[in-house]
Design a protein around this motif. Structure first.
Motif, PDB file in Angstrom:
ATOM      1  N   ILE A 255      42.057 -71.152   0.534  1.00  0.00           N
ATOM      2  CA  ILE A 255      41.256 -69.952   0.791  1.00  0.00           C
ATOM      3  C   ILE A 255      40.122 -70.265   1.764  1.00  0.00           C
ATOM      4  CG2 ILE A 255      39.670 -68.310  -0.287  1.00  0.00           C
ATOM      5  CD1 ILE A 255      41.409 -68.409  -2.772  1.00  0.00           C
ATOM      6  N   LYS A 256      39.510 -71.428   1.602  1.00  0.00           N
ATOM      7  CA  LYS A 256      38.429 -71.816   2.505  1.00  0.00           C
ATOM      8  C   LYS A 256      38.926 -71.938   3.944  1.00  0.00           C
ATOM      9  CE  LYS A 256      34.700 -75.207   2.935  1.00  0.00           C
ATOM     10  NZ  LYS A 256      34.109 -76.444   2.362  1.00  0.00           N
ATOM     11  N   THR A 259      39.552 -68.299   5.327  1.00  0.00           N
ATOM     12  CA  THR A 259      38.325 -67.518   5.552  1.00  0.00           C
ATOM     13  C   THR A 259      37.337 -68.231   6.476  1.00  0.00           C
ATOM     14  OG1 THR A 259      37.325 -68.464   3.542  1.00  0.00           O
ATOM     15  CG2 THR A 259      38.538 -66.388   3.310  1.00  0.00           C
ATOM     16  N   GLN A 261      37.161 -68.306   9.707  1.00  0.00           N
ATOM     17  CA  GLN A 261      36.729 -67.458  10.819  1.00  0.00           C
ATOM     18  C   GLN A 261      35.617 -66.502  10.378  1.00  0.00           C
ATOM     19  OE1 GLN A 261      39.880 -65.296  12.700  1.00  0.00           O
ATOM     20  NE2 GLN A 261      38.540 -64.184  14.092  1.00  0.00           N
ATOM     21  N   GLY A 262      35.763 -65.911   9.190  1.00  0.00           N
ATOM     22  CA  GLY A 262      34.731 -65.011   8.693  1.00  0.00           C
ATOM     23  C   GLY A 262      33.423 -65.720   8.423  1.00  0.00           C
ATOM     24  N   ARG A 263      33.488 -66.928   7.874  1.00  0.00           N
ATOM     25  CA  ARG A 263      32.261 -67.673   7.611  1.00  0.00           C
ATOM     26  C   ARG A 263      31.555 -68.069   8.908  1.00  0.00           C
ATOM     27  NH1 ARG A 263      33.502 -72.198   5.758  1.00  0.00           N
ATOM     28  NH2 ARG A 263      35.762 -72.057   5.537  1.00  0.00           N
ATOM     29  N   ARG A 316      29.553 -62.543   3.686  1.00  0.00           N
ATOM     30  CA  ARG A 316      29.641 -63.527   2.600  1.00  0.00           C
ATOM     31  C   ARG A 316      30.388 -62.959   1.403  1.00  0.00           C
ATOM     32  NH1 ARG A 316      24.523 -66.840  -0.093  1.00  0.00           N
ATOM     33  NH2 ARG A 316      25.793 -68.151  -1.471  1.00  0.00           N
ATOM     34  N   VAL A 319      34.249 -62.988   2.291  1.00  0.00           N
ATOM     35  CA  VAL A 319      34.933 -64.281   2.337  1.00  0.00           C
ATOM     36  C   VAL A 319      34.800 -65.068   1.034  1.00  0.00           C
ATOM     37  CG1 VAL A 319      34.592 -64.420   4.813  1.00  0.00           C
ATOM     38  CG2 VAL A 319      32.922 -65.482   3.296  1.00  0.00           C
ATOM     39  N   ASN A 320      33.937 -64.623   0.127  1.00  0.00           N
ATOM     40  CA  ASN A 320      33.743 -65.335  -1.131  1.00  0.00           C
ATOM     41  C   ASN A 320      34.759 -64.806  -2.153  1.00  0.00           C
ATOM     42  OD1 ASN A 320      32.746 -66.982  -3.125  1.00  0.00           O
ATOM     43  ND2 ASN A 320      30.985 -65.681  -3.596  1.00  0.00           N
ATOM     44  N   ILE A 321      35.921 -65.419  -2.198  1.00  0.00           N
ATOM     45  CA  ILE A 321      37.016 -64.997  -3.075  1.00  0.00           C
ATOM     46  C   ILE A 321      37.019 -65.875  -4.319  1.00  0.00           C
ATOM     47  CG2 ILE A 321      39.507 -64.676  -3.261  1.00  0.00           C
ATOM     48  CD1 ILE A 321      39.572 -64.354  -0.234  1.00  0.00           C
TER      49      ILE A 321
END
Length: 323
Positions: A255-256, A259, A261-263, A316, A319-321
């Motif tokens: 997942i990291k 995500t 690109q979003g972070r 945040r 992207v924080n799943i």
């Protein structure tokens, strides 16, 4: 203005007199110092009897310890003591209170002197002086928790193998405290010290679960407590939990990566406006000075700051799943 300066001077004098009082009565606290040989320990190998009066309490730490004497029973300090345990810090809550007060006084006086001797500068210094230590503490808590979670599956495997070879549960915990690196060894060391001081095993494990905000640790503690009540193969249970934790860590890593690109977008949103403003100020200070001088410019800066913070929080949140 005079009232604010008088309050700061009074606070400084109060801390000094409290420190002197603590020095005069410190000789009567031998029993507390003897208990500290057990409950105040340094992370590392499991050694229940460590002295808290050795080299670790020299210099600034000794000064903070002396100044914190009058604040040992402060409710705020006791609350912060729990958070300091979550961060793996050796500071007491009263010592952290002294550090926060010193930060408040330093930033208040600094901004008061260099930003025009106004009440606004004093208030900004008060806010920064209080929030900065709290921010550092929260960062340390997150770092300590992440490091603990990364080591937990290996610790469960070590406990499981120890149980299979005939060790008791307490001996398995002691092996983890000796063999594993920090922060996991320090937390299990606290559990063993509490058990040696007479705390039941269930309560010692629950205390560790309260210190460490970890779903994986809660799962382990729950499994151990249930097994101690109804029986069962604890080593097999811990193996299953370790496998679950490893799978969860693998999924979090994937997942990291997805995500990332979003972070990075959130990071750019936060840094780019500040960097651009600094560059414009270096190239042409008069061009950007109107933003800080004109009322409409200040309003636009406030609106831009709020919008930027909202954007960072939204990214945040996206992207924080949780897994």
């Amino acid at each position: 203005m005079i009232i604010a300066i008088t309050a700061l001077v009074f606070l400084t004098i109060l801390i000094l007199f409290g420190s002197l009082y603590y020095l005069m009565v410190s000789q009567k606290r031998q029993l507390v110092k003897r208990l500290e040989l057990f409950v105040e320990h340094r992370p590392g190998a499991y050694e229940p009897a460590r002295s808290a009066t050795g080299p670790a309490l020299q210099g600034w730490r000794l000064l903070v310890r002396v100044a914190s004497g009058p604040f040992n029973n402060l409710a705020w300090a006791e609350k912060m003591g729990d958070k300091l345990l979550q961060a793996g810090s050796q500071l007491r809550g009263s010592e952290f209170f002294v550090i926060v007060m010193a930060s408040v006084v330093f930033f208040s006086l600094t901004l008061f002197v260099f930003l025009g001797r106004t009440v606004i500068a004093l208030l900004i210094g008060l806010i920064i002086g209080y929030l900065l230590p709290m921010l550092i503490l929260n960062v340390k808590i997150d770092k300590w928790t992440k490091s603990f979670n990364a080591q937990l599956s290996d610790a469960l495997a070590l406990i499981s193998n120890s149980l299979r070879t005939g060790y008791s549960f307490m001996q398995s915990l002691e092996m983890v405290a000796r063999e594993m690196p920090d922060p996991l060894s320090a937390e299990f060391e606290r559990v063993l010290i509490e058990m040696n001081l007479g705390v039941p095993t269930e309560d010692a494990l629950n205390n560790m679960a309260k210190r460490i905000r970890s779903d994986d640790l809660d799962l382990m503690v729950t499994a151990v407590l249930i097994q101690r009540q109804i029986g069962g193969n604890l080593s097999e249970i811990l193996d299953n939990i370790a496998t679950t934790i490893r799978s969860r860590v693998k999924i979090k890593g994937e997942i990291k990566t997805i995500t990332a690109q979003g972070r990075i977008s959130g990071l750019v949103i936060g840094i780019l406006p500040i960097a651009l403003g600094i560059m414009i100020y270096i190239i042409n200070p008069q061009y950007i000075a109107i933003l800080f001088q004109h009322p409409m410019g200040r309003l636009m800066l406030a609106g831009a700051t709020c919008s930027m913070l909202i954007g960072i929080l939204l990214i945040r949140k996206i992207v924080n799943i949780e897994v």
